[in-house]
Write a protein that holds these residues in place. Structure first.
Motif, PDB file in Angstrom:
ATOM      1  N   GLU A   1      -2.545  46.321 -31.795  1.00  0.00           N
ATOM      2  CA  GLU A   1      -3.774  45.714 -32.309  1.00  0.00           C
ATOM      3  C   GLU A   1      -4.922  45.760 -31.300  1.00  0.00           C
ATOM      4  N   THR A   2      -4.641  46.109 -30.058  1.00  0.00           N
ATOM      5  CA  THR A   2      -5.686  46.228 -29.039  1.00  0.00           C
ATOM      6  C   THR A   2      -6.317  47.612 -29.151  1.00  0.00           C
ATOM      7  N   GLN A   3      -7.615  47.631 -29.361  1.00  0.00           N
ATOM      8  CA  GLN A   3      -8.311  48.902 -29.528  1.00  0.00           C
ATOM      9  C   GLN A   3      -8.727  49.422 -28.148  1.00  0.00           C
ATOM     10  N   ILE A   4      -8.204  50.586 -27.799  1.00  0.00           N
ATOM     11  CA  ILE A   4      -8.519  51.212 -26.507  1.00  0.00           C
ATOM     12  C   ILE A   4      -9.640  52.227 -26.712  1.00  0.00           C
ATOM     13  N   HIS A   5     -10.722  52.045 -25.967  1.00  0.00           N
ATOM     14  CA  HIS A   5     -11.847  52.976 -25.991  1.00  0.00           C
ATOM     15  C   HIS A   5     -11.856  53.782 -24.689  1.00  0.00           C
ATOM     16  N   THR A   6     -12.487  54.943 -24.750  1.00  0.00           N
ATOM     17  CA  THR A   6     -12.809  55.669 -23.530  1.00  0.00           C
ATOM     18  C   THR A   6     -14.187  56.294 -23.708  1.00  0.00           C
ATOM     19  N   HIS A   7     -14.746  56.777 -22.607  1.00  0.00           N
ATOM     20  CA  HIS A   7     -16.104  57.326 -22.624  1.00  0.00           C
ATOM     21  C   HIS A   7     -16.185  58.549 -21.727  1.00  0.00           C
ATOM     22  N   LEU A   8     -16.839  59.606 -22.231  1.00  0.00           N
ATOM     23  CA  LEU A   8     -17.111  60.805 -21.450  1.00  0.00           C
ATOM     24  C   LEU A   8     -18.604  61.075 -21.505  1.00  0.00           C
ATOM     25  N   CYS A   9     -19.191  61.464 -20.372  1.00  0.00           N
ATOM     26  CA  CYS A   9     -20.619  61.779 -20.400  1.00  0.00           C
ATOM     27  C   CYS A   9     -20.890  63.106 -19.704  1.00  0.00           C
ATOM     28  N   TYR A  10     -21.931  63.791 -20.175  1.00  0.00           N
ATOM     29  CA  TYR A  10     -22.389  65.055 -19.606  1.00  0.00           C
ATOM     30  C   TYR A  10     -21.242  66.007 -19.318  1.00  0.00           C
ATOM     31  N   SER A  11     -20.461  66.252 -20.344  1.00  0.00           N
ATOM     32  CA  SER A  11     -19.331  67.159 -20.267  1.00  0.00           C
ATOM     33  C   SER A  11     -19.421  68.169 -21.400  1.00  0.00           C
ATOM     34  N   GLU A  12     -18.897  69.366 -21.146  1.00  0.00           N
ATOM     35  CA  GLU A  12     -18.742  70.327 -22.232  1.00  0.00           C
ATOM     36  C   GLU A  12     -17.522  69.868 -23.037  1.00  0.00           C
ATOM     37  N   PHE A  13     -17.787  69.022 -24.028  1.00  0.00           N
ATOM     38  CA  PHE A  13     -16.721  68.330 -24.762  1.00  0.00           C
ATOM     39  C   PHE A  13     -15.727  69.327 -25.345  1.00  0.00           C
ATOM     40  N   GLY A  14     -16.240  70.449 -25.858  1.00  0.00           N
ATOM     41  CA  GLY A  14     -15.363  71.417 -26.492  1.00  0.00           C
ATOM     42  C   GLY A  14     -14.328  71.999 -25.550  1.00  0.00           C
ATOM     43  N   GLU A  15     -14.648  72.062 -24.257  1.00  0.00           N
ATOM     44  CA  GLU A  15     -13.718  72.660 -23.296  1.00  0.00           C
ATOM     45  C   GLU A  15     -12.513  71.768 -23.025  1.00  0.00           C
ATOM     46  N   VAL A  16     -12.643  70.471 -23.285  1.00  0.00           N
ATOM     47  CA  VAL A  16     -11.539  69.556 -22.979  1.00  0.00           C
ATOM     48  C   VAL A  16     -11.135  68.733 -24.188  1.00  0.00           C
ATOM     49  N   ILE A  17     -11.552  69.142 -25.396  1.00  0.00           N
ATOM     50  CA  ILE A  17     -11.332  68.289 -26.555  1.00  0.00           C
ATOM     51  C   ILE A  17      -9.854  68.047 -26.830  1.00  0.00           C
ATOM     52  N   GLU A  18      -9.015  69.061 -26.576  1.00  0.00           N
ATOM     53  CA  GLU A  18      -7.590  68.844 -26.790  1.00  0.00           C
ATOM     54  C   GLU A  18      -7.047  67.834 -25.781  1.00  0.00           C
ATOM     55  N   GLY A  19      -7.561  67.893 -24.546  1.00  0.00           N
ATOM     56  CA  GLY A  19      -7.177  66.905 -23.555  1.00  0.00           C
ATOM     57  C   GLY A  19      -7.671  65.524 -23.923  1.00  0.00           C
ATOM     58  N   VAL A  20      -8.893  65.431 -24.447  1.00  0.00           N
ATOM     59  CA  VAL A  20      -9.442  64.142 -24.882  1.00  0.00           C
ATOM     60  C   VAL A  20      -8.575  63.566 -26.002  1.00  0.00           C
ATOM     61  N   ASP A  21      -8.184  64.407 -26.937  1.00  0.00           N
ATOM     62  CA  ASP A  21      -7.316  63.956 -28.026  1.00  0.00           C
ATOM     63  C   ASP A  21      -5.994  63.447 -27.466  1.00  0.00           C
ATOM     64  N   ALA A  22      -5.485  64.136 -26.440  1.00  0.00           N
ATOM     65  CA  ALA A  22      -4.199  63.749 -25.858  1.00  0.00           C
ATOM     66  C   ALA A  22      -4.275  62.434 -25.094  1.00  0.00           C
ATOM     67  N   LEU A  23      -5.478  61.979 -24.738  1.00  0.00           N
ATOM     68  CA  LEU A  23      -5.596  60.681 -24.079  1.00  0.00           C
ATOM     69  C   LEU A  23      -5.049  59.565 -24.955  1.00  0.00           C
ATOM     70  N   ASP A  24      -5.078  59.780 -26.270  1.00  0.00           N
ATOM     71  CA  ASP A  24      -4.537  58.827 -27.245  1.00  0.00           C
ATOM     72  C   ASP A  24      -5.343  57.536 -27.282  1.00  0.00           C
ATOM     73  N   ALA A  25      -6.644  57.627 -26.933  1.00  0.00           N
ATOM     74  CA  ALA A  25      -7.522  56.460 -27.082  1.00  0.00           C
ATOM     75  C   ALA A  25      -7.835  56.269 -28.560  1.00  0.00           C
ATOM     76  N   ASP A  26      -8.121  55.055 -28.949  1.00  0.00           N
ATOM     77  CA  ASP A  26      -8.448  54.778 -30.346  1.00  0.00           C
ATOM     78  C   ASP A  26      -9.881  55.182 -30.679  1.00  0.00           C
ATOM     79  N   VAL A  27     -10.790  55.046 -29.713  1.00  0.00           N
ATOM     80  CA  VAL A  27     -12.199  55.394 -29.907  1.00  0.00           C
ATOM     81  C   VAL A  27     -12.696  56.092 -28.641  1.00  0.00           C
ATOM     82  N   THR A  28     -13.427  57.186 -28.832  1.00  0.00           N
ATOM     83  CA  THR A  28     -14.010  57.920 -27.706  1.00  0.00           C
ATOM     84  C   THR A  28     -15.510  58.029 -27.909  1.00  0.00           C
ATOM     85  N   SER A  29     -16.283  57.626 -26.919  1.00  0.00           N
ATOM     86  CA  SER A  29     -17.731  57.826 -26.970  1.00  0.00           C
ATOM     87  C   SER A  29     -18.101  58.950 -26.003  1.00  0.00           C
TER      88      SER A  29
END
Length: 810
Positions: free
Chosen positions: A673-701
């Protein structure tokens, strides 16, 4: 050497025996930062800014020479006021189509025009900004289209050379090379058929030739052309294409007769097979990063052949602050020299990535201080190694002995190895990185209420920090100076947090933050509450423009400070107080393990992954304590996830494995029930999107405003099905986005993200912004979100009872 170049005579100066690729630009006391921000605010004029800039150019040259680099052209003229890529853009006249009105009568852009490119204006967003290779420095991304015109306008470069010449000094101007400039650029969006900027190389090369001619006329004997693109793999350019481009560019420039001699620099990594065409091109010197790479027998032969270029050996680390082990470094240099190479000693990169000097850092633990070298100390190391290479080891015997004694003291120091910390890390299993099923968590979290309401569709929030006002900084300084006591300081912080909570409720935000007034920096605050860290007083490093960070020093094994292995909670009291002021959820705010490493100077005596696991376990303890205090949303920021991504594709999987595991280790103990967020800034999101997905955070900004949601193109393609908050307000610019602009970005985001997964938020934290622009921007964000919700037929916000209550009524 090319035919056009055969008239170059032996009278031209040899490359200096010792040099650095660049020197910190902000000034030892951040003089440039203060001058820029005063100028932008209208408190000072152009003459004041130029006086400061000119003074810092003189200071840098004087200091570098004083520290031992006295030969002609040993001092690099690398003096960008904002960004070296921006300076190159202006020098080659590559003004984006949307900024053509900034050109003057001669077609060039003046200093004020360059600042508009960097910071935007009321009508236009600035150039996109992203990380410079795998560092925490940010560069401005050129926009190149089929109609972009190029013209030589190297006025700032020429002025630096002429200023030095007037003082009887010969400096070495520096410019980003044509291949790197184009490889880092983006299509400008003006054509129905987008182009690859690198395809414009033939149009750009004659402009570089004109720039070189003008620099020679101004008195430059050597010019530094930086081509770090050759040490990286790109998604949009193949290695063969990059090789063809660098071979063409270096041969063309080397073939010009009216030019200074060329140092072609390859910092930040190993150029691999692309070193050969560079070394054979006819340039007179080639810099090689020997910290990140090495020379095999075939590569070394490039520097021992007849008419080979000088080998500028980047053996002193320009990116970290640990002392060089001089004996080992000198042994490597002697081997290169004895093989027949003409060796000059240098740093691996520019020194813009480290602080100015250890002078004045009297509060550092003396044992740790002995292990360190900042920019000035690294210049002394370069000078020492050059002297040892030229005069023999006896000439530097004292320096070699002191270096070895410092290294030995570091290996043996208490705290470098903590058996309890290491035992805990070794006992971890794969199960310690696993949370419950993501879909089940999402269902449970959707039913969770805060006060008497659930989160609405399209929740609005901010990333973490609120403006750090003069009052906040003064209170912190007064507390450090003893002017106010701890009780007074903590009361000030509680008052500030209460004010920020009340403001967010008035603005109508759905998920609140406490504003972080107790934190001077998102990494240093954690370093001050973890064992194994030291912090500096004046160790500032440029991040972008006038902005600087003060990286902490991670020297030992890491755990929370306090009693026992797990130490004491330190964010919980402030977050709990903030939550007590509102029925709306207040996010717990933590900095993730990868970012803590990326934005610190990290120990280099063990693999990064091992250090990351120790930091992750300390954060896991903090997550558990926040949960126990009733905090239902916890954000663990990882803005630097992309930053540490290796430049070579072959190394990326191993990095993402340990980086993802570290994040998951820090958060996997949280309940469903605890919502885990993470945040990435000024990154080429597409280059690491699979890694971001693997973080298993509930919300990513993520940062998305400057690129106008371009980063979302890959979201659906990888099946990213988690909450996503693409930034709709670029907080790195003083612009206030309109509600229409923000609404347009949200609607654009809905093309890639389902409405029940989309969040509305700025790009990053608001620490560097002022309250007036913050209020106006957030008002527009809330208004725009309400319009989009109405369009979707969704719930407007928290129910009227909760939203209508005042803080005092609760």
């Amino acid at each position: 050497m090319t035919e056009q170049n055969t008239d170059r005579t032996a009278s031209e100066k040899a490359f200096p025996s010792a040099t650095v690729l660049g020197y910190p630009r902000l000034g030892p006391n951040r003089e440039l930062k203060k001058a820029l921000e005063s100028y932008w605010a209208g408190r000072s004029g152009a003459q004041d800014l130029e006086q400061t800039a000119s003074g810092l150019r003189d200071y840098a040259a004087d200091r570098i020479e004083e520290l031992g680099l006295k030969e002609s052209s040993a001092v690099p003229a690398s003096y960008a006021l904002y960004d070296q890529v921006l300076d190159t853009l202006v020098a080659v006249g590559a003004v984006p189509a949307r900024f053509t009105d900034l050109r003057g009568e001669n077609g060039s852009v003046d200093r004020d025009g360059a600042f508009v490119l960097a910071r935007g204006d009321a009508a236009r967003q600035p150039l996109e900004m992203t990380k410079w290779f795998d560092t925490n420095y940010h560069y401005l991304v050129p926009e190149i289209g089929p109609q972009t015109t190029f013209s030589a306008a190297p006025y700032e470069l020429v002025a630096a050379v002429e200023q030095a010449a007037a003082q009887g000094r010969t400096v070495r101007p520096s410019i980003v090379g044509p291949v790197t400039f184009l490889a880092l650029a983006k299509d400008d969006g003006t054509s129905a058929s987008p182009i690859r900027p690198l395809d414009r190389l033939e149009d750009l090369l004659p402009v570089y030739a004109q720039i070189l001619a003008q620099l020679r006329t101004a008195g430059a004997e050597w010019v530094q052309i930086e081509e770090p693109a050759v040490v990286a793999d790109f998604a949009h350019v193949t290695e063969d294409e990059l090789g063809t481009a660098i071979e063409r560019a270096t041969a063309y420039l080397a073939g010009q007769s009216a030019r200074p001699q060329i140092l072609l620099a390859t910092p930040y990594g190993d150029a691999g097979d692309l070193l050969a065409p560079i070394a054979r091109s006819g340039v007179e010197a080639v810099h090689v990063d020997l910290v990140r790479g090495d020379l095999d027998a075939g590569q070394l032969a490039l520097f021992t052949a007849d008419r080979a270029p000088a080998l500028v050996a980047g053996i002193v680390n320009g990116r970290n602050i640990w002392r060089t082990e001089l004996d080992a470094a000198l042994t490597r240099l002697e081997g290169l020299r004895d093989a027949g190479a003409k060796v000059s000693v240098a740093t691996s990169t520019s020194l813009i990535h480290v602080p100015h000097t250890l002078e004045g850092e009297d509060d550092l633990d003396p044992a740790v201080r002995r292990w360190l070298a900042f920019a000035d100390e690294k210049i002394q190391e370069v000078a020492t190694l050059a002297r040892g290479l030229a005069e023999g080891r006896d000439a530097v015997a004292g320096e070699l002995r002191e270096s070895e004694e410092a290294a030995a003291s570091r290996r043996e120091a208490p705290g470098v190895h903590d058996p309890e910390v290491r035992a805990r890390a070794a006992a971890q299993t794969p199960a310690d990185t696993q949370r419950g099923d993501a879909q089940r968590r999402r269902s449970v979290q959707a039913e969770r209420t805060f006060g008497s309401a659930r989160l609405p569709v399209l929740p609005t929030t901010t990333i973490g920090s609120f403006p750090q006002t003069g009052e906040v900084r003064k209170a912190r300084a007064d507390y450090r100076a003893g002017t106010i006591d701890r009780a007074q300081y903590e009361q000030f912080l509680r008052d500030e947090i209460a004010r920020v909570i009340e403001l967010q409720e008035q603005l109508g935000l759905d998920v609140l933050v406490h504003g972080e007034p107790e934190r001077n920096d998102m990494v240093q605050y954690f370093a001050e509450n973890f064992d194994g860290f030291e912090v500096t007083h004046n160790g500032w490093v440029q991040s972008y423009g006038s902005r600087a960070t003060r990286p902490s020093i991670l020297w030992g094994d890491v755990s929370r400070a306090g009693e026992g292995l797990r130490g004491d909670a330190f964010t919980v009291p402030w977050i709990s107080f903030a939550q007590s002021r509102s029925q709306r959820p207040v996010k717990g705010m933590l900095t993730g393990p990868v970012t803590i490493l990326a934005w610190s100077f990290v120990r280099d005596d063990q693999p990064l992954g091992e250090t990351a696991d120790q930091v992750a376990l300390a954060l896991r303890d903090e997550v558990a304590d926040l949960e126990a205090a009733g905090i239902g949303i916890i954000q663990v920021d990882e803005p630097a996830l992309r930053e540490l991504l290796p430049l070579r594709r072959a190394d990326r999987t191993a990095y993402l494995d340990w980086a993802v595991d570290a994040f998951r280790r820090s958060t996997a103990g949280a309940a469903d029930e605890t919502q885990i967020h993470t945040h990435l800034c000024y990154s080429e999101f597409g280059e690491v999107i699979e890694g971001v997905d693997a973080l298993d955070a509930d919300v990513t900004s993520i940062e998305a405003a400057r690129s106008r949601m371009e980063v979302l193109a890959d979201v659906r393609s990888v099946g990213f099905a988690r909450g996503l908050g693409p930034g709709v307000w670029d907080i790195h610019s003083p612009r206030v986005p309109s509600a229409d602009e923000i609404g347009s970005l949200l609607i654009s985001a809905l093309d890639h993200v389902d409405a029940d997964l989309l969040w509305a938020n700025p790009d990053c934290g608001l620490k560097t912004r002022g309250y007036e622009e913050t209020k106006r921007s957030l008002e527009n964000l809330v208004a725009a979100t309400a319009r989009v919700r109405e369009r979707l037929g969704a719930t407007a916000s928290f129910d009227s009872v909760v939203a209508g209550q005042s803080t005092t009524e609760r």
